[in-house]
Design a protein around this motif. Structure first.
Motif, PDB file in Angstrom:
ATOM      1  N   LEU A   1       0.927  -1.607   0.183  1.00  0.00           N
ATOM      2  CA  LEU A   1       0.081  -0.141   0.589  1.00  0.00           C
ATOM      3  C   LEU A   1       0.596   1.055   0.454  1.00  0.00           C
ATOM      4  O   LEU A   1       0.258   2.312  -0.603  1.00  0.00           O
ATOM      5  N   LEU A   2       2.073   1.184   1.121  1.00  0.00           N
ATOM      6  CA  LEU A   2       2.674   2.323   0.746  1.00  0.00           C
ATOM      7  C   LEU A   2       3.389   2.961  -0.174  1.00  0.00           C
ATOM      8  O   LEU A   2       3.376   3.660  -0.837  1.00  0.00           O
TER       9      LEU A   2
ATOM     10  N   SER B   1       2.527   1.874  -3.057  1.00  0.00           N
ATOM     11  CA  SER B   1       1.854   1.376  -4.420  1.00  0.00           C
ATOM     12  C   SER B   1       0.995   3.639  -4.908  1.00  0.00           C
ATOM     13  O   SER B   1       1.896   3.177  -5.414  1.00  0.00           O
ATOM     14  N   PHE B   2       0.933   3.700  -3.216  1.00  0.00           N
ATOM     15  CA  PHE B   2       1.441   5.820  -3.864  1.00  0.00           C
ATOM     16  C   PHE B   2       1.725   6.595  -4.347  1.00  0.00           C
ATOM     17  O   PHE B   2       2.140   7.249  -4.905  1.00  0.00           O
TER      18      PHE B   2
ATOM     19  N   ALA C   1       2.177   5.136  -8.190  1.00  0.00           N
ATOM     20  CA  ALA C   1       1.019   4.756  -8.536  1.00  0.00           C
ATOM     21  C   ALA C   1       1.263   6.262 -10.316  1.00  0.00           C
ATOM     22  O   ALA C   1       0.397   5.434 -10.827  1.00  0.00           O
TER      23      ALA C   1
ATOM     24  N   LEU D   1      -3.468   0.634  -6.573  1.00  0.00           N
ATOM     25  CA  LEU D   1      -3.436   1.588  -5.474  1.00  0.00           C
ATOM     26  C   LEU D   1      -5.409   1.822  -5.541  1.00  0.00           C
ATOM     27  O   LEU D   1      -5.356   1.323  -4.747  1.00  0.00           O
TER      28      LEU D   1
ATOM     29  N   LEU E   1      -7.295   0.347  -2.487  1.00  0.00           N
ATOM     30  CA  LEU E   1      -7.974   1.693  -1.794  1.00  0.00           C
ATOM     31  C   LEU E   1      -9.954   1.231  -1.355  1.00  0.00           C
ATOM     32  O   LEU E   1     -10.224   1.457  -0.684  1.00  0.00           O
TER      33      LEU E   1
END
Length: 378
Positions: free
Chosen positions: A302-303, A305-306, A309, A319, A323
């Motif tokens: 997740l981290l 992916s930000f 992106a 991402l 979410l």
């Protein structure tokens, strides 16, 4: 570097649940896996070991369930983990019906109590059960029949939960997935863990290397592999038990179970050696170690992916999917009625399990261990 980290995290998060079973699916099965199972004309001697700690309120029901089982000469042993209530006295009332008591004078946990019963057992096949598990009348014969295959060292039942209204639950997507995965493992190098509430093993598998500090369901599978045998699942052998009486305690039960699993692997790291254990080592790695690593891969994915992106549509899509996934989880948390819907129920359950894994891992690394055993109230 960030792109490489993204794919590392993505593969890590997906490996145990998707990539590992995909690999298993295309591995050749054991030739013996196709055999039919039928009880021989001279059925082996069987000892049924029931582990109990302060179970005075339900030990009678369990003993009556055991006495009603249809198997010739079944030896019933109650392994009391230093019970301090009336459990042992109640067991004594059944002595004239052949029920034996094997008491651990010092409370050292479930496996220590089981060891006392193992040493007292006369059966060639040992069957282990918990007080909370109800065993069908014909289940022992069905389970023992699997040992006609000389390559089988242990046999696991399949669990079925009974809700408070008496209906059988647990037939959802996750349970079906787990049973499918068990079948794959059973047909390859064997299960890496048995159903702790109802399983069987050859006596020689239990007599050596019985580790009282490791869960018996894992240790029995490991001991089978040590002897060149396999632990298999028995889809036609079911154990029924009620879901936990206090649903809020289910999370803590998961944490305790994972800590015990981590303890077992830390005590027996040799099981990950493919030169010694072959495909069984790969299955422990894929099913156990990589599954316990999933929450950390999720956070990393997740981290990262930000950060990536903007590097391509595939990363932006990844991402957005994450979410949406966690959005469903939050919706289920704040609006419990939404958990009835599959699109919310599965993500919510998945995250709940992985929160328990993360919690257990931190607790384990902080030095917490779960040797003393307290049965869940159902």
């Amino acid at each position: 570097m960030l792109v490489i980290l993204f794919w590392f995290a993505a593969i890590g998060a997906l490996f145990s649940y998707f990539i590992y079973p995909f690999i298993l699916r295309f591995m050749p099965s054991r030739p013996e896996a196709e055999r039919e199972h039928a009880l021989s004309d001279t059925p082996p001697l069987v000892s049924l070991i029931v582990t109990a700690h302060n179970e005075a309120h339900r030990i009678r029901d369990k003993i009556e369930n055991c006495l009603a089982l249809d198997y010739p000469g079944l030896e019933i042993i109650i392994a009391s983990d230093a019970s301090s209530d009336d459990t042992d006295q109640i067991v004594g009332e059944y002595a004239n019906r052949g029920v034996k008591l094997a008491r651990a004078e010092e409370r050292k946990g479930k496996e220590h109590a089981q060891l006392q019963a193992i040493n007292a057992a006369t059966g060639d096949i040992l069957i282990f059960s918990d007080v909370a598990t109800s065993i069908p009348e014909d289940a022992i014969g069905r389970m023992v029949a699997y040992f006609n295959d000389p390559t089988v060292g242990a046999v696991s039942s399949e669990d079925r939960f009974i809700s408070r209204d008496g209906s059988v639950v647990g037939e959802g997507a996750y349970v079906r997935y787990e049973m499918w995965l068990r079948g794959l493992e059973s047909e390859r190098a064997g299960l890496v863990g048995l159903s702790g509430s109802f399983f069987a093993a050859r006596k020689e598998v239990c007599r050596e290397n019985w580790d009282i500090y490791s869960p018996s369901d894992f240790n029995t599978a490991l001991n089978s592999a040590r002897r060149g045998l396999v632990a298999v699942t028995a889809p036609d052998v079911l154990g029924f038990y009620q879901d936990v009486a206090d649903a809020s305690k289910e999370y803590q039960r998961k944490v305790r179970t994972i800590i015990r699993g981590l303890t077992a692997l830390s005590r027996h790291p040799e099981v990950l050696n493919p030169f010694r254990f072959g495909r069984f080592a790969f299955q422990v790695f894929g099913h156990k170690l990589m599954r316990w690593a999933v929450p950390w891969f999720q956070v990393l994915l997740l981290l990262v992916s930000f950060a990536v992106a903007g590097k391509g549509s595939i990363y932006a899509l990844a991402l957005l999917l994450q979410l949406a996934f966690y959005g469903c989880v939050l919706a289920g948390h704040f609006a419990p009625e939404l958990r009835k819907h599959t699109l919310v129920k599965i993500p919510y359950f998945f995250v709940q399990v992985n929160l328990a894994v993360a919690h257990a891992t931190v607790s384990f690394l902080s030095g917490r261990r779960m040797t003393v055993w307290t049965p869940s109230q159902r």
